[in-house]
Design a protein around this motif. Structure first.
Motif: not given
Length: 797
Positions: A191-201, A209-214, A286-289
């Motif tokens: 949860q805190p990681l997702k919050n930080e990633l959303l701030l970065v975006l 350019l952006v990409g996402l891998i889990t 990101v929110e759905e991770i």
């Protein structure tokens, strides 16, 4: 000689500022001829020139203040190879009163930004320094020489930027960021990681350019171009993925026979897109991770970290991203499956320790290091940076990942949680923007060295990779990344520091008293996608071995930093005791050569002031966490060594010999010896080891604080004392990345171990105890005993 003032001008620290004229004399100095170079060091007066540099047609050196100029014939003589070069027509107005900035004596460092309009600074003596004049119009030799030595992707980049005014990219495409998230982490961590990633975006420029891998046991690549629902491509977590395999799986097609001079086009796909085109889909993804961790399981969660990194890298390779890119890995545990495996999932198998690696009881370590060595080469070829953000109380495999992270110039952050300030501040620092709104990042850099014929280039240590470009200036003796006069850096900051090593040539004998020159040519891509070229030209003198100028030019701080990097290089292949023995042998020979003494009389031994601190630096280095790995994990050791290998002289010295300041009610803060005798009950100590900042309260101070004296208006001075040390500690923490851990502790408290472990053990369990003093329980030698032994060995004939 003020070495700090010289560094502020040149961005260089020399271990020896005057060099002996022969190879045998240079070898006898013990400390190698080396330069700590910070290519993009911030300078107060840095002329930025809006034209291409003028380059020698024989040796590729750039025109500089040391060149001899014939104004009538419009010819300049290269100080490196003595070749006569004609000025082009654009230099027709050159004269003694109308100099281009690169010839002005005080500008040993200049930066070229073709096509950019720059305001002209006034010279100190009133002479005209013309920056806006198009001195370099019509010149093509500089771009030709540089483009001929970089990889094909960089080659395409150089052509694309050359055709655009200001060096920017005509397509408006920015750098690429692939976020690789470990979903085997717990939901509380994610949860805190997702919050930080959303701030970065939110902070990213629109053209980024952006990409996402889990990843867990599988690797999930998100299709950000598909808006009907979340769509992913699954890769097996047990396999390494090449760029050709990724092209086949993802059905990405492009023209492999791209013509030179044509701007490369990113093939049509939905996996890496400009944030302006996929912000909604990316934010939703990101929110759905969510965590896939099974809390009931009695084994380690499945993690295919190596496979996820290889998928991200293959994606960037096959999409022909040539504007600079980063793979940012966020994980909270070790890889338990696939390439890069660190430990088996069964908790019955403990994660490897230093002793396991030394004794061959780490079955996966060698294979994982080999895998990441291949990844490191691919990262360099594609100009991709790998960042590792590991937030866990246990090890995560950073030791295996050290090589690709270090050589690509990426960040490594080891924190306890994604909630920690260490993680948050570092991530936000990376995505800072400048005044124009561009990211403060540099990509796809090269550093080229040009020297006079008597100087041979041995190699470099730091976040760089040898491009294996040889000429007659390259020595056969290699140190670190050697066998070249040019190095590749996937990224660099204004604090990135590279150590270069040299030797005196066998063929020619330099004349004592004559000058020699070394030029550093750094080419890099800024956050606005424009190319810059910074050129630093330095001059020093040759002297005879008996000359006092050689010893007077010794920089003991730079020498200690160089020896630390060499010790780390040896520690990769040698046992710690062998590295310590090498340091001791070098120090004994050094003291024997430069000390003043009567043979066989230790009491007569003396070192002059510019040598006197060097033995002390070596004492602290040999017992530091860089060499002595006792009580540290392989991950911690990898992090410490990675940071030392990229830090400048000042930062390196703080790591080797931390600073200690004393605060008391008697006066302002004062520096004190890094010794256990500096601990008193009625003082506060501020300790800075670069990685930890410790506020240590004496027992009386701690007692007064607990009694609340700092809240009593009658004890205003005590309150100000407590506030002063905390403000200074925050100042140390705020500008440093990764952020050091701030520790507050009381005398005799458990956290005081962070301070006691670094202090000179002048008072131990064997010493006479005096009431109120601290003691250190250790068998280590104290500094005084170490120096006494050194004197005895140095004076032996």
């Amino acid at each position: 000689m003020d070495f700090l003032e010289l560094e502020a001008v040149e961005g260089l620290r020399w271990s020896w500022n005057t060099w002996p004229a022969s190879k045998s004399e240079a070898t006898a100095l013990i400390i190698p001829l080396s330069i700590m170079c910070t290519p993009l060091m911030q300078a107060t007066e840095l002329p930025v020139l809006p034209y291409d540099p003028l380059v020698c047609t024989r040796c590729n050196a750039v025109l500089n203040p040391y060149a001899r100029v014939d104004y009538q014939s419009r010819i300049w003589h290269c100080p490196f190879c003595f070749h006569r070069n004609p000025f082009p027509r654009s230099y027709s107005g050159i004269g003694e009163t109308n100099l281009p900035a690169e010839l002005f004596p005080t500008y040993s460092t200049v930066e070229y930004a073709p096509g950019k309009k720059i305001m002209s600074p006034k010279a100190n003596n009133g002479s005209s320094v013309n920056l806006n004049r198009t001195w370099g119009n019509g010149l093509s030799s500089s771009s030709k020489s540089l483009s001929s030595v970089v990889s094909s992707s960089s080659l395409a980049s150089s052509f694309s930027s050359a055709s655009v005014p200001g060096g920017g990219d005509s397509r408006g495409i920015g750098p690429a960021f692939v976020f690789v998230v470990d979903i085997s982490s717990s939901e509380e961590e994610l949860q805190p990681l997702k919050n930080e990633l959303l701030l970065v975006l939110e902070q990213l420029p629109e053209n980024a350019l952006v990409g996402l891998i889990t990843f867990d046991s599988m690797v999930y690549l998100y299709d950000l171009g598909y808006s009907e629902c979340s769509r992913m491509v699954l890769f097996h977590g047990g396999r390494e993925v090449s760029s050709n395999q990724a092209m086949q799986f993802l059905n990405i097609r492009h023209n492999s026979k791209m013509q030179l001079g044509k701007i490369p086009v990113i093939p049509k796909q939905g996996y890496i897109l400009p944030i302006s085109d996929c912000e909604f889909n990316m934010t939703n993804a990101v929110e759905e991770i969510h965590s896939t961790r099974n809390l009931v399981s009695r084994s380690r969660p499945p993690r295919s970290t190596g496979a996820a990194i290889s998928v991200a890298l293959a994606l960037l390779e096959c999409c022909l991203i040539n504007t600079g890119s980063r793979i940012m890995v966020f994980t909270s545990g070790p890889a338990t499956t696939g390439p890069g495996l660190v430990v088996d999932s069964d908790f019955g198998h403990a994660i490897r320790t230093h002793q396991d690696i030394i004794n061959g009881r780490a079955p996966h370590h060698g294979k994982s290091c080999s895998f990441y060595k291949r990844v490191s080469r691919r990262l360099s070829d594609a100009s991709v940076v790998l960042d590792l953000f590991a937030c866990s109380l246990d090890q995560v495999g950073a030791a295996e990942l050290r090589e690709p992270v270090e050589l690509s110039g990426g960040f490594m952050v080891l924190a306890e949680s994604f909630e920690s300030d260490q993680f948050k501040k570092c991530l936000r620092h990376i995505f800072k923007r400048d005044d124009e709104g561009y990211l403060k990042m540099n990509f796809d850099a090269t550093i080229e060295l040009v020297t006079t014929k008597d100087v041979k280039i041995c190699g470099a240590l730091g976040p760089c990779v040898s491009l294996r470009k040889r000429n007659n200036l390259v020595s056969e003796a290699e140190v670190g990344e050697g066998g070249t006069y040019m190095w590749k850096l996937n990224t660099l900051t204004d604090k990135t520091c590279i150590t270069f090593f040299f030797q005196v040539s066998d063929d020619q004998k330099a004349q004592p008293g004559s000058a020699f020159f070394i030029q550093f040519i750094t080419r890099y891509r800024q956050g606005n996608m424009g190319f810059r070229k910074r050129v630093t030209t330095a001059a020093r003198r040759w002297e005879g071995n008996q000359s006092t100028d050689v010893t007077a030019g010794f920089d003991q701080e730079a020498a200690a930093s160089v020896m630390a990097r060499l010790a780390i290089l040896r520690a990769q292949t040698c046992y710690a005791r062998d590295v310590i023995r090498w340091l001791d042998d070098s120090l004994i020979r050094f003291a024997s050569k430069f000390g003043d003494y009567v043979p066989e009389d230790p009491s007569s031994f003396r070192l002059s002031s510019n040598f006197s601190l060097f033995p002390q630096f070596m004492f602290h280095l040999r017992r530091s966490q860089f060499i002595d790995v006792f009580n540290t994990t392989p991950d911690e050791t990898a992090f410490f060594r990675l940071m030392l290998n990229r830090e400048g002289v000042v930062g390196s010295l703080i790591m080797i010999q931390p600073t200690l300041f004393q605060y008391s009610l008697d006066g302002p803060p004062v520096p004190v010896l890094l010794d256990v005798r500096s601990i008193y009950p009625d003082v506060i100590l501020l300790f800075d080891s670069y990685f930890h900042v410790v506020i240590h309260y004496g027992s009386k101070i701690a007692q007064w604080r607990k009694l609340g004296y700092n809240k009593d208006p009658n004890h205003e001075n005590f309150r100000k004392l407590l506030e002063a040390v905390e403000l200074d500690a925050e100042q140390l923490v705020v500008d440093r990345v990764p952020v050091p851990k701030l520790i507050k502790c009381d005398q005799h408290g458990s956290q005081a171990r962070f301070l006691l472990a670094k202090l000179n053990p002048s008072v131990t369990q064997e010493s006479t105890y005096t009431e109120g003093s601290d003691i250190i329980f250790t068998d280590d030698l104290s500094l005084q005993v170490f120096l006494d032994h050194l004197q005895v060995l140095a004076v032996q004939s």
